[in-house]
Design a protein around this motif. Sequence first.
Motif, PDB file in Angstrom:
ATOM      1  N   TRP A  87      63.445  83.660 -72.272  1.00  0.00           N
ATOM      2  CA  TRP A  87      62.484  83.696 -73.369  1.00  0.00           C
ATOM      3  C   TRP A  87      62.441  82.387 -74.158  1.00  0.00           C
ATOM      4  O   TRP A  87      61.375  81.953 -74.597  1.00  0.00           O
ATOM      5  N   THR A  88      63.578  81.740 -74.332  1.00  0.00           N
ATOM      6  CA  THR A  88      63.564  80.453 -75.032  1.00  0.00           C
ATOM      7  C   THR A  88      62.711  79.449 -74.282  1.00  0.00           C
ATOM      8  O   THR A  88      61.869  78.757 -74.879  1.00  0.00           O
ATOM      9  N   LEU A  89      62.887  79.365 -72.981  1.00  0.00           N
ATOM     10  CA  LEU A  89      62.067  78.465 -72.179  1.00  0.00           C
ATOM     11  C   LEU A  89      60.589  78.841 -72.263  1.00  0.00           C
ATOM     12  O   LEU A  89      59.724  77.975 -72.461  1.00  0.00           O
ATOM     13  N   LEU A  90      60.288  80.123 -72.159  1.00  0.00           N
ATOM     14  CA  LEU A  90      58.890  80.568 -72.221  1.00  0.00           C
ATOM     15  C   LEU A  90      58.277  80.274 -73.590  1.00  0.00           C
ATOM     16  O   LEU A  90      57.119  79.849 -73.672  1.00  0.00           O
ATOM     17  N   LEU A 129      59.097  77.844 -75.597  1.00  0.00           N
ATOM     18  CA  LEU A 129      58.850  76.399 -75.658  1.00  0.00           C
ATOM     19  C   LEU A 129      57.598  76.022 -74.855  1.00  0.00           C
ATOM     20  O   LEU A 129      56.788  75.196 -75.309  1.00  0.00           O
ATOM     21  N   LEU A 130      57.425  76.617 -73.691  1.00  0.00           N
ATOM     22  CA  LEU A 130      56.217  76.362 -72.891  1.00  0.00           C
ATOM     23  C   LEU A 130      54.967  76.826 -73.622  1.00  0.00           C
ATOM     24  O   LEU A 130      53.933  76.145 -73.608  1.00  0.00           O
ATOM     25  N   MET A 131      55.047  77.993 -74.282  1.00  0.00           N
ATOM     26  CA  MET A 131      53.921  78.501 -75.071  1.00  0.00           C
ATOM     27  C   MET A 131      53.547  77.521 -76.173  1.00  0.00           C
ATOM     28  O   MET A 131      52.368  77.259 -76.419  1.00  0.00           O
ATOM     29  N   GLY A 132      54.560  77.036 -76.864  1.00  0.00           N
ATOM     30  CA  GLY A 132      54.316  76.109 -77.959  1.00  0.00           C
ATOM     31  C   GLY A 132      53.720  74.805 -77.483  1.00  0.00           C
ATOM     32  O   GLY A 132      52.780  74.279 -78.093  1.00  0.00           O
ATOM     33  N   LEU A 133      54.236  74.272 -76.386  1.00  0.00           N
ATOM     34  CA  LEU A 133      53.698  73.036 -75.826  1.00  0.00           C
ATOM     35  C   LEU A 133      52.254  73.231 -75.384  1.00  0.00           C
ATOM     36  O   LEU A 133      51.397  72.372 -75.630  1.00  0.00           O
ATOM     37  N   ALA A 134      51.969  74.365 -74.754  1.00  0.00           N
ATOM     38  CA  ALA A 134      50.596  74.655 -74.323  1.00  0.00           C
ATOM     39  C   ALA A 134      49.650  74.702 -75.524  1.00  0.00           C
ATOM     40  O   ALA A 134      48.558  74.120 -75.495  1.00  0.00           O
ATOM     41  N   LEU A 166      51.282  78.287 -69.307  1.00  0.00           N
ATOM     42  CA  LEU A 166      51.321  79.704 -69.686  1.00  0.00           C
ATOM     43  C   LEU A 166      51.526  80.644 -68.501  1.00  0.00           C
ATOM     44  O   LEU A 166      51.846  81.821 -68.693  1.00  0.00           O
ATOM     45  N   LEU A 167      51.366  80.161 -67.295  1.00  0.00           N
ATOM     46  CA  LEU A 167      51.512  81.049 -66.133  1.00  0.00           C
ATOM     47  C   LEU A 167      52.921  81.633 -65.976  1.00  0.00           C
ATOM     48  O   LEU A 167      53.043  82.824 -65.644  1.00  0.00           O
ATOM     49  N   PRO A 168      53.988  80.883 -66.221  1.00  0.00           N
ATOM     50  CA  PRO A 168      55.313  81.531 -66.162  1.00  0.00           C
ATOM     51  C   PRO A 168      55.463  82.657 -67.195  1.00  0.00           C
ATOM     52  O   PRO A 168      56.084  83.683 -66.916  1.00  0.00           O
ATOM     53  N   TRP A 179      56.324  86.439 -66.271  1.00  0.00           N
ATOM     54  CA  TRP A 179      57.491  87.099 -66.861  1.00  0.00           C
ATOM     55  C   TRP A 179      57.059  88.347 -67.631  1.00  0.00           C
ATOM     56  O   TRP A 179      57.748  89.369 -67.600  1.00  0.00           O
ATOM     57  N   THR A 180      55.923  88.280 -68.296  1.00  0.00           N
ATOM     58  CA  THR A 180      55.425  89.438 -69.035  1.00  0.00           C
ATOM     59  C   THR A 180      55.073  90.568 -68.070  1.00  0.00           C
ATOM     60  O   THR A 180      55.340  91.746 -68.351  1.00  0.00           O
TER      61      THR A 180
END
Length: 154
Positions: free
Chosen positions: A55-58, A60-65, A133-135, A139-140
């Motif tokens: 979730w931490t990685l996801l 961070l990816l969400m925020g970057l996106a 956002l695809l990962p 994951w969701t």
Amino acid sequence: MKSRKPLYMLLVFLGLPLVVGQLGGLATQSSVSGWYQTLEKSVLTPPPLVFPFAWTLLYLLMGLAAWLVWRAGGRAPLALWGLQLAVNLAWSFLFFGLRDPELGLANILLLLPLVAATALWFRRWSPIAFWLLLPYLAWTAFAAYLNLTIVLLN
């Protein structure tokens, strides 16, 4: 001198999902080592240690996106991003806080199309944001499967 606003906004966009993760973690803590352990789960359920790292990685990816979309001038898609983030947070409180896997499942079934719609809308502003956002979407979907198996097995 160059404006520092883009860097500041990157920190904001990275920070918001991490705050959501921390709040969700507060709801999770009350149940994860007790009630959750008593539930029958899918054989595909990862060890508990995997979830905070994933979730931490996801987040961070969400925020970057979101930051990439903001940099490209996309303001309207960020409202949808914020909505899916709020629905994401609600899952922890429904599933773990209330200890209600059925409400959690209803929530995650709402979250899935919101994440997909966010990714598709982000693609118009930044193809990289879409891919980031695809990962999260995958994951969701996996989390929805895990939630469904808990509902069916308990």
